[in-house]
Design an enzyme around this catalytic site. Structure first.
Site, PDB file in Angstrom:
ATOM      1  N   ILE A 262      -9.840 -14.630  26.608  1.00 14.31           N
ATOM      2  CA  ILE A 262      -9.725 -13.307  25.971  1.00 14.31           C
ATOM      3  C   ILE A 262     -10.185 -13.425  24.512  1.00 14.31           C
ATOM      4  O   ILE A 262      -9.576 -14.151  23.719  1.00 14.31           O
ATOM      5  CB  ILE A 262      -8.261 -12.804  25.999  1.00 14.31           C
ATOM      6  N   ARG A 263     -11.261 -12.757  24.180  1.00 13.44           N
ATOM      7  CA  ARG A 263     -11.795 -12.803  22.806  1.00 13.44           C
ATOM      8  C   ARG A 263     -12.121 -11.427  22.251  1.00 13.44           C
ATOM      9  O   ARG A 263     -12.404 -11.303  21.058  1.00 13.44           O
ATOM     10  CB  ARG A 263     -13.080 -13.645  22.757  1.00 13.44           C
TER      11      ARG A 263
ATOM     12  N   THR B 232       5.404 -24.198  32.664  1.00 11.90           N
ATOM     13  CA  THR B 232       3.978 -24.471  32.909  1.00 11.90           C
ATOM     14  C   THR B 232       3.855 -25.384  34.111  1.00 11.90           C
ATOM     15  O   THR B 232       4.405 -26.485  34.128  1.00 11.90           O
ATOM     16  CB  THR B 232       3.337 -25.107  31.662  1.00 11.90           C
TER      17      THR B 232
ATOM     18  N   GLN C  71       8.150 -22.254  26.001  1.00  9.74           N
ATOM     19  CA  GLN C  71       7.381 -22.894  27.080  1.00  9.74           C
ATOM     20  C   GLN C  71       7.937 -24.285  27.343  1.00  9.74           C
ATOM     21  O   GLN C  71       8.118 -25.078  26.418  1.00  9.74           O
ATOM     22  CB  GLN C  71       5.901 -22.985  26.685  1.00  9.74           C
TER      23      GLN C  71
ATOM     24  N   ARG D 159      -8.390 -26.505  30.622  1.00 11.59           N
ATOM     25  CA  ARG D 159      -8.012 -27.830  30.116  1.00 11.59           C
ATOM     26  C   ARG D 159      -7.356 -28.712  31.167  1.00 11.59           C
ATOM     27  O   ARG D 159      -7.045 -29.868  30.889  1.00 11.59           O
ATOM     28  CB  ARG D 159      -7.061 -27.684  28.912  1.00 11.59           C
TER      29      ARG D 159
ATOM     30  N   SER E 166       5.367 -23.695  22.228  1.00 17.35           N
ATOM     31  CA  SER E 166       5.140 -24.843  23.111  1.00 17.35           C
ATOM     32  C   SER E 166       6.256 -25.872  22.970  1.00 17.35           C
ATOM     33  O   SER E 166       6.799 -26.078  21.885  1.00 17.35           O
ATOM     34  CB  SER E 166       3.803 -25.504  22.749  1.00 17.35           C
TER      35      SER E 166
ATOM     36  N   ALA F 211       0.016 -26.477  21.729  1.00 19.37           N
ATOM     37  CA  ALA F 211       0.668 -27.624  21.101  1.00 19.37           C
ATOM     38  C   ALA F 211       0.270 -27.758  19.633  1.00 19.37           C
ATOM     39  O   ALA F 211      -0.813 -27.316  19.227  1.00 19.37           O
ATOM     40  CB  ALA F 211       0.267 -28.898  21.856  1.00 19.37           C
TER      41      ALA F 211
ATOM     42  N   GLY G  18      -6.844 -16.917  29.202  1.00 18.36           N
ATOM     43  CA  GLY G  18      -8.076 -17.668  29.431  1.00 18.36           C
ATOM     44  C   GLY G  18      -9.292 -16.840  29.044  1.00 18.36           C
ATOM     45  O   GLY G  18      -9.699 -15.925  29.768  1.00 18.36           O
TER      46      GLY G  18
ATOM     47  N   GLY H 174      -4.836 -18.027  23.451  1.00 17.47           N
ATOM     48  CA  GLY H 174      -4.555 -19.405  23.047  1.00 17.47           C
ATOM     49  C   GLY H 174      -5.350 -19.802  21.812  1.00 17.47           C
ATOM     50  O   GLY H 174      -4.875 -19.729  20.678  1.00 17.47           O
TER      51      GLY H 174
ATOM     52  N   PRO I  49       1.408 -20.323  24.558  1.00 18.19           N
ATOM     53  CA  PRO I  49       1.898 -21.563  23.959  1.00 18.19           C
ATOM     54  C   PRO I  49       0.748 -22.533  23.726  1.00 18.19           C
ATOM     55  O   PRO I  49      -0.088 -22.730  24.602  1.00 18.19           O
ATOM     56  CB  PRO I  49       2.852 -22.115  25.025  1.00 18.19           C
TER      57      PRO I  49
ATOM     58  N   HIS J 133      -4.928 -22.919  32.108  1.00 15.97           N
ATOM     59  CA  HIS J 133      -4.669 -23.740  30.930  1.00 15.97           C
ATOM     60  C   HIS J 133      -5.884 -23.717  29.987  1.00 15.97           C
ATOM     61  O   HIS J 133      -6.174 -24.707  29.304  1.00 15.97           O
ATOM     62  CB  HIS J 133      -4.339 -25.172  31.346  1.00 15.97           C
TER      63      HIS J 133
ATOM     64  N   TYR K 284       7.815 -28.002  29.274  1.00 17.42           N
ATOM     65  CA  TYR K 284       7.328 -29.139  30.064  1.00 17.42           C
ATOM     66  C   TYR K 284       8.559 -29.975  30.379  1.00 17.42           C
ATOM     67  O   TYR K 284       9.433 -30.163  29.522  1.00 17.42           O
ATOM     68  CB  TYR K 284       6.355 -30.005  29.262  1.00 17.42           C
TER      69      TYR K 284
HETATM   70  C1  LIG Z   1      -5.082 -26.784  21.855  1.00 14.25           C
HETATM   71  C2  LIG Z   1      -4.345 -26.196  23.017  1.00 14.25           C
HETATM   72  C3  LIG Z   1      -3.057 -26.626  23.296  1.00 14.25           C
HETATM   73  C4  LIG Z   1      -2.363 -26.081  24.381  1.00 14.25           C
HETATM   74  N1  LIG Z   1      -1.088 -26.479  24.604  1.00 14.25           N
HETATM   75  C5  LIG Z   1      -0.377 -25.908  25.600  1.00 14.25           C
HETATM   76  C6  LIG Z   1       0.994 -26.238  25.790  1.00 14.25           C
HETATM   77  O1  LIG Z   1       1.562 -27.028  25.050  1.00 14.25           O
HETATM   78  N2  LIG Z   1       1.640 -25.662  26.819  1.00 14.25           N
HETATM   79  C7  LIG Z   1       1.030 -24.757  27.679  1.00 14.25           C
HETATM   80  O2  LIG Z   1       1.668 -24.251  28.595  1.00 14.25           O
HETATM   81  N3  LIG Z   1      -0.260 -24.404  27.504  1.00 14.25           N
HETATM   82  C8  LIG Z   1      -0.966 -24.947  26.482  1.00 14.25           C
HETATM   83  N4  LIG Z   1      -2.261 -24.557  26.279  1.00 14.25           N
HETATM   84  C9  LIG Z   1      -2.862 -23.528  27.158  1.00 14.25           C
HETATM   85  C10 LIG Z   1      -2.636 -22.119  26.592  1.00 14.25           C
HETATM   86  O3  LIG Z   1      -1.286 -21.729  26.727  1.00 14.25           O
HETATM   87  C11 LIG Z   1      -3.466 -21.053  27.320  1.00 14.25           C
HETATM   88  O4  LIG Z   1      -3.229 -21.134  28.691  1.00 14.25           O
HETATM   89  C12 LIG Z   1      -4.964 -21.141  27.049  1.00 14.25           C
HETATM   90  O5  LIG Z   1      -5.222 -21.606  25.748  1.00 14.25           O
HETATM   91  C13 LIG Z   1      -5.594 -19.770  27.221  1.00 14.25           C
HETATM   92  O6  LIG Z   1      -6.982 -19.818  27.066  1.00 14.25           O
HETATM   93  P1  LIG Z   1      -7.742 -19.430  25.699  1.00 14.25           P
HETATM   94  O7  LIG Z   1      -7.550 -20.571  24.770  1.00 14.25           O
HETATM   95  O8  LIG Z   1      -9.148 -19.270  26.162  1.00 14.25           O
HETATM   96  O9  LIG Z   1      -7.140 -18.134  25.187  1.00 14.25           O
HETATM   97  C14 LIG Z   1      -2.975 -25.089  25.204  1.00 14.25           C
HETATM   98  C15 LIG Z   1      -4.269 -24.658  24.904  1.00 14.25           C
HETATM   99  C16 LIG Z   1      -4.956 -25.186  23.822  1.00 14.25           C
HETATM  100  C17 LIG Z   1      -6.336 -24.660  23.510  1.00 14.25           C
END
Ligand SMILES: Cc1cc2nc3c(=O)[nH]c(=O)nc-3n(C[C@H](O)[C@H](O)[C@H](O)COP(=O)(O)O)c2cc1C
Length: 353
Positions: free
Chosen positions: A284-285, A155, A128, A253, A107, A80, A282, A304, A78, A250, A130
């Site tokens: 994965i590329r 989450t 997902q 983040r 999301s 945003a 987290g 993500g 998910p 996350h 919140y």
């Molecule tokens: C721009 C952005 C927005 C995100 N928004 C959400 C969200 O709304 N809800 C949530 O559970 N995780 C959110 N995440 C976290 C992602 O679900 C995920 O855990 C993370 O991006 C995985 O790492 P990666 O970006 O390295 O693949 C967000 C991540 C990014 C980069």
């Protein structure tokens, strides 16, 4: 630049195509971004122990998550506000996920509503959550269930919104309000967990483990807990009714300085000991990142940012192409490692530092 041939190419093209404020919001992490960088560098320290002279003429990467068939062990995490990456927003993403025969997690803070996204889905969807207020969460969960989502992803690593210093410097909130006022509010008018909108009533910092039995009482959908990093919390998640766990920080983040997810995964897998499915996200590329995660016990991974890069570069087609690049990397790397299917991925395929 030539056409993208891997996710890093997409990242470069995405950055070139975006306003710097939006790029910083998507790319960035919290505080010093230590965990953001560690999510990637940790993968590079794990080495593969391939087997040779295996028959890898065919290579099957299909699997299932919570009983739902998917064409590969790669799901969409998910994230945003896809409308900040492309005008089609989550409409493009859900079509791409469907075309790739994999699962998308929508999301709470999507640009498009969960019903509109579900109407375009050709594949499975998770929602997902919140929690702003219990009343609103109950309404969201019921809407998701009615619209055909097959799991709720709660989450749990966001009791409060972290400090994203790039966004603070850029005054991302004002920029977004001015240019994309509806980017985060597809599902409810006031959503935005960073508290930028005074109508926010986000109660994430008051909820405790009791939220899980409460969620189980209001829906028949399985609950997936996203944001677990320790054996202790994995044990609690199972005891309180989780059907699956996502090892996640996350994407670097939230709390900066936590361990990279690929390093947290083994402890969670050991604690769960087969009692529920464990996924991870987290950093994965590459196809080999997926192999490492599966060798360490994940059933599937989620991506993500790569989704956002595909979206920004070329909408639905960009996400689809990015997913196909990952799929072909995964199958080729599996063959090179001597595996004819995901079932052949053993713990002995990886060597930890
Ligand atoms: C721009 C952005 C927005 C995100 N928004 C959400 C969200 O709304 N809800 C949530 O559970 N995780 C959110 N995440 C976290 C992602 O679900 C995920 O855990 C993370 O991006 C995985 O790492 P990666 O970006 O390295 O693949 C967000 C991540 C990014 C980069």
């Amino acid at each position: 630049m030539n056409p993208p041939i891997n996710i890093f190419d997409y990242e470069v093209l995405a950055q070139a195509s975006m306003q710097p404020v939006i790029w910083d919001f998507f790319y960035g992490g919290s505080d010093d971004e230590v965990t953001l960088r560690a999510n990637r560098s940790a993968f590079e320290r794990i080495l593969l122990r391939p087997r040779v002279l295996m028959d890898v003429n065919t290579c099957d990467i299909s699997t299932s998550v919570l009983g739902i068939p998917v064409s590969m062990p790669v799901l969409l995490a998910p994230s945003a506000a896809h409308g900040l990456a492309h005008p089609d927003g989550e409409f493009a993403t859900v079509r791409a996920a469907g075309a790739a025969n994999t699962l998308m997690t929508l999301s709470t803070e999507s640009t498009r509503s969960l019903e509109e996204v579900a109407a375009l889905a050709q594949g499975p969807l998770w929602y997902q959550l919140y929690i702003y207020t219990l009343e609103e969460a109950q309404g969201m969960v019921q809407r998701a269930e009615q619209a055909g989502y097959t799991a709720i992803v709660l989450t749990v690593d966001l009791p409060r919104y972290s400090r994203r210093e790039r966004d603070l410097r850029n005054d991302m909130n004002s920029y977004q309000q001015a240019h994309y006022p509806d980017a985060f509010s597809g599902n409810a008018p006031h959503l935005s967990v960073d508290g930028s909108d005074n109508q926010n009533t986000y109660i994430g910092d008051t909820i405790t483990w009791d939220i899980l039995p409460w969620l189980c009482s209001i829906t028949s959908l399985p609950i997936v807990v996203k944001g677990i990093l320790t054996a202790e919390d994995a044990e609690l998640a199972i005891n309180y009714g989780a059907s699956a766990i996502i090892v996640s920080n996350h994407g670097g983040r939230q709390l900066d300085g936590v361990m990279p997810t690929i390093e947290a995964l083994p402890e969670v897998v050991a604690s769960v000991d087969g009692r529920c499915e464990v996924y991870m996200d987290g950093g994965i590329r590459r196809g080999i990142d997926i192999i490492k995660a599966l060798a360490l016990g994940a059933r599937a991974v989620l991506i993500g940012r790569p989704v956002l890069w595909g979206l920004a570069v070329n909408g639905q087609e960009g996400v689809q192409h990015m997913l196909e690049l990952l799929r072909s990397e995964l199958t080729l790397s599996l063959r090179l490692a001597g595996c004819a299917s995901l079932a052949d991925i053993q713990r002995s395929l990886v060597q930890l530092p």
